[in-house]
Design a protein around this motif. Structure first.
Motif, mmCIF file in Angstrom:
data_model
loop_
_atom_site.group_PDB
_atom_site.id
_atom_site.type_symbol
_atom_site.label_atom_id
_atom_site.label_comp_id
_atom_site.label_asym_id
_atom_site.label_seq_id
_atom_site.Cartn_x
_atom_site.Cartn_y
_atom_site.Cartn_z
ATOM 1 N N VAL A 118 3.812 8.819 6.518
ATOM 2 C CA VAL A 118 4.025 8.606 5.081
ATOM 3 C C VAL A 118 3.493 7.242 4.660
ATOM 4 C CG1 VAL A 118 5.797 8.308 3.297
ATOM 5 C CG2 VAL A 118 5.943 10.227 4.899
ATOM 6 N N GLU A 119 3.710 6.235 5.474
ATOM 7 C CA GLU A 119 3.199 4.905 5.163
ATOM 8 C C GLU A 119 1.675 4.897 5.093
ATOM 9 O OE1 GLU A 119 3.283 0.941 7.636
ATOM 10 O OE2 GLU A 119 5.173 1.235 6.555
ATOM 11 N N GLN A 120 1.026 5.599 5.983
ATOM 12 C CA GLN A 120 -0.434 5.640 5.991
ATOM 13 C C GLN A 120 -0.959 6.302 4.719
ATOM 14 O OE1 GLN A 120 -1.814 3.713 7.746
ATOM 15 N NE2 GLN A 120 -3.585 4.436 8.803
ATOM 16 N N VAL A 121 -0.324 7.394 4.298
ATOM 17 C CA VAL A 121 -0.733 8.087 3.072
ATOM 18 C C VAL A 121 -0.475 7.197 1.850
ATOM 19 C CG1 VAL A 121 -0.233 10.091 1.611
ATOM 20 C CG2 VAL A 121 -0.501 10.383 4.083
ATOM 21 N N THR A 122 0.618 6.474 1.872
ATOM 22 C CA THR A 122 0.923 5.546 0.775
ATOM 23 C C THR A 122 -0.083 4.400 0.743
ATOM 24 O OG1 THR A 122 3.263 6.129 0.924
ATOM 25 C CG2 THR A 122 2.725 4.099 -0.242
ATOM 26 N N LYS A 123 -0.494 3.908 1.906
ATOM 27 C CA LYS A 123 -1.497 2.840 1.971
ATOM 28 C C LYS A 123 -2.811 3.283 1.330
ATOM 29 C CE LYS A 123 0.075 0.333 6.056
ATOM 30 N NZ LYS A 123 -0.239 0.029 7.471
ATOM 31 N N TYR A 124 -3.145 4.553 1.453
ATOM 32 C CA TYR A 124 -4.343 5.095 0.793
ATOM 33 C C TYR A 124 -4.283 4.771 -0.693
ATOM 34 C CZ TYR A 124 -7.394 8.779 -1.132
ATOM 35 O OH TYR A 124 -8.349 9.477 -1.822
ATOM 36 N N ALA A 125 -3.159 5.080 -1.336
ATOM 37 C CA ALA A 125 -3.010 4.855 -2.775
ATOM 38 C C ALA A 125 -2.982 3.367 -3.110
ATOM 39 C CB ALA A 125 -1.751 5.546 -3.284
ATOM 40 N N ILE A 126 -2.240 2.607 -2.349
ATOM 41 C CA ILE A 126 -2.109 1.169 -2.616
ATOM 42 C C ILE A 126 -3.448 0.454 -2.431
ATOM 43 C CG2 ILE A 126 -1.094 -0.965 -1.703
ATOM 44 C CD1 ILE A 126 1.453 0.688 -1.152
ATOM 45 N N SER A 127 -4.177 0.823 -1.397
ATOM 46 C CA SER A 127 -5.423 0.108 -1.090
ATOM 47 C C SER A 127 -6.475 0.293 -2.177
ATOM 48 C CB SER A 127 -5.969 0.543 0.270
ATOM 49 O OG SER A 127 -6.330 1.911 0.266
ATOM 50 N N VAL A 128 -6.567 1.472 -2.778
ATOM 51 C CA VAL A 128 -7.580 1.656 -3.821
ATOM 52 C C VAL A 128 -7.233 0.845 -5.065
ATOM 53 C CG1 VAL A 128 -8.413 3.874 -2.963
ATOM 54 C CG2 VAL A 128 -6.595 3.840 -4.670
ATOM 55 N N ASP A 129 -5.938 0.727 -5.385
ATOM 56 C CA ASP A 129 -5.550 -0.066 -6.551
ATOM 57 C C ASP A 129 -5.748 -1.558 -6.322
ATOM 58 O OD1 ASP A 129 -4.894 2.216 -7.982
ATOM 59 O OD2 ASP A 129 -2.793 2.156 -7.373
ATOM 60 N N ARG A 130 -5.565 -2.000 -5.093
ATOM 61 C CA ARG A 130 -5.786 -3.416 -4.745
ATOM 62 C C ARG A 130 -7.266 -3.714 -4.512
ATOM 63 N NH1 ARG A 130 -1.132 -4.404 -0.178
ATOM 64 N NH2 ARG A 130 0.653 -4.261 -1.574
ATOM 65 N N ARG A 131 -8.069 -2.677 -4.408
ATOM 66 C CA ARG A 131 -9.479 -2.798 -4.027
ATOM 67 C C ARG A 131 -9.580 -3.468 -2.663
ATOM 68 N NH1 ARG A 131 -8.740 -0.152 -8.100
ATOM 69 N NH2 ARG A 131 -10.027 -0.214 -9.973
ATOM 70 N N ASP A 132 -8.655 -3.089 -1.792
ATOM 71 C CA ASP A 132 -8.625 -3.597 -0.416
ATOM 72 C C ASP A 132 -9.324 -2.552 0.452
ATOM 73 O OD1 ASP A 132 -8.037 -4.334 2.201
ATOM 74 O OD2 ASP A 132 -5.988 -4.981 1.707
ATOM 75 N N TRP A 133 -10.628 -2.657 0.524
ATOM 76 C CA TRP A 133 -11.426 -1.618 1.180
ATOM 77 C C TRP A 133 -11.280 -1.642 2.693
ATOM 78 C CZ3 TRP A 133 -11.442 1.576 -2.318
ATOM 79 C CH2 TRP A 133 -11.668 1.212 -3.650
ATOM 80 N N GLU A 134 -10.878 -2.766 3.259
ATOM 81 C CA GLU A 134 -10.590 -2.822 4.692
ATOM 82 C C GLU A 134 -9.321 -2.009 5.004
ATOM 83 O OE1 GLU A 134 -9.463 -6.237 7.897
ATOM 84 O OE2 GLU A 134 -11.086 -6.708 6.498
ATOM 85 N N LEU A 135 -8.284 -2.186 4.205
ATOM 86 C CA LEU A 135 -7.056 -1.406 4.371
ATOM 87 C C LEU A 135 -7.322 0.076 4.136
ATOM 88 C CD1 LEU A 135 -3.966 -1.314 4.823
ATOM 89 C CD2 LEU A 135 -3.709 -1.700 2.345
ATOM 90 N N PHE A 136 -8.130 0.370 3.115
ATOM 91 C CA PHE A 136 -8.491 1.759 2.819
ATOM 92 C C PHE A 136 -9.186 2.394 4.023
ATOM 93 C CE2 PHE A 136 -11.495 4.866 0.915
ATOM 94 C CZ PHE A 136 -10.569 5.720 0.331
ATOM 95 N N ALA A 137 -10.167 1.696 4.578
ATOM 96 C CA ALA A 137 -10.895 2.224 5.737
ATOM 97 C C ALA A 137 -9.956 2.492 6.907
ATOM 98 C CB ALA A 137 -11.995 1.250 6.155
ATOM 99 N N ALA A 138 -8.966 1.632 7.088
ATOM 100 C CA ALA A 138 -8.034 1.766 8.212
ATOM 101 C C ALA A 138 -7.118 2.984 8.074
ATOM 102 C CB ALA A 138 -7.196 0.498 8.352
ATOM 103 N N CYS A 139 -7.134 3.637 6.940
ATOM 104 C CA CYS A 139 -6.323 4.853 6.750
ATOM 105 C C CYS A 139 -6.936 6.067 7.453
ATOM 106 C CB CYS A 139 -6.185 5.173 5.257
ATOM 107 S SG CYS A 139 -5.221 3.975 4.322
ATOM 108 N N PHE A 140 -8.217 5.988 7.834
ATOM 109 C CA PHE A 140 -8.963 7.159 8.281
ATOM 110 C C PHE A 140 -9.453 7.074 9.716
ATOM 111 C CE2 PHE A 140 -9.778 6.642 3.713
ATOM 112 C CZ PHE A 140 -9.317 7.864 3.248
ATOM 113 N N THR A 141 -9.720 8.249 10.269
ATOM 114 C CA THR A 141 -10.478 8.352 11.508
ATOM 115 C C THR A 141 -11.951 8.158 11.155
ATOM 116 O OG1 THR A 141 -10.741 10.751 11.241
ATOM 117 C CG2 THR A 141 -8.844 9.986 12.567
ATOM 118 N N ASP A 142 -12.790 8.078 12.154
ATOM 119 C CA ASP A 142 -14.229 7.969 11.928
ATOM 120 C C ASP A 142 -14.942 8.911 12.890
ATOM 121 O OD1 ASP A 142 -16.643 7.119 10.918
ATOM 122 O OD2 ASP A 142 -16.652 5.208 11.991
ATOM 123 N N PRO A 143 -15.537 9.976 12.369
ATOM 124 C CA PRO A 143 -15.691 10.340 10.964
ATOM 125 C C PRO A 143 -14.409 10.941 10.382
ATOM 126 C CG PRO A 143 -16.640 12.052 12.334
ATOM 127 C CD PRO A 143 -16.170 10.959 13.262
#
Length: 168
Positions: free
Chosen positions: A19-44
């Motif tokens: 749940v925290e990871q999914v919430t970080k997705y939303a928070i990171s885009v509003d903060r424009r914290d693209w490093e945090l946003f990237a850390a929400c995902f696997t690659d690819p």
């Protein structure tokens, strides 16, 4: 349901981290914290925003960050709210789960001829994978319920973002 206390505690810890990871997705885009946003995902990561016109498919994490940041950096402000999380664990694989979440996304684009506001409502289906770095989104599917306001706001925000990058 696990009866072992240790297993039950691990399951609760997993649920909180997901749940925290999914919430970080939303928070990171509003903060424009693209490093945090990237850390929400696997690659690819597999993304499906096709209901809004983007192609669905498996993409490098950096490409997903580039596309999302390009769109959102053009807005004056955004607010993404991610409530109502329901986590379903895969009964056959302890390292996989699905987190269903609601989506309420407000976008402000001051000075737009089409109107300053664009609101989007719906949900996400977040397929989660436990990695050595913790739970990550390996597949995200956006489900659009309805939208209000300036339907051309995203295209205009992308154009504004590109113009800023060219000037900067």
């Amino acid at each position: 349901m696990a009866t072992d206390l240790g297993a039950r505690i691990r399951r609760l810890e997993d649920r909180v981290e997901i749940v925290e990871q999914v919430t970080k997705y939303a928070i990171s885009v509003d903060r424009r914290d693209w490093e945090l946003f990237a850390a929400c995902f696997t690659d690819p990561v597999y993304t499906d925003y096709s209901e809004l016109g983007s192609p669905a498919g498996s993409f490098a994490r950096d490409e997903v960050v580039r596309r999302i940041s390009e769109a959102l950096d053009g807005f004056t402000a955004t607010q993404h709210i991610s409530p109502n999380h329901v986590v379903e664990f895969d009964p056959d694989d302890p390292d996989r789960a699905i987190c269903h979440s609601a989506m309420y996304a407000q976008h402000l684009l001051e000075g737009s001829e089409g109107g300053d506001f664009y609101l989007l409502r719906g949900s996400y289906t977040n397929h989660m994978l436990r990695t050595p770095d913790g739970w990550r989104i390996e597949r995200i599917v956006q489900h659009v319920g309805w939208a209000d306001g300036n339907r051309g706001a995203v295209a205009e925000a992308v154009a504004r973002s590109r113009a800023k990058r060219i000037r900067g």
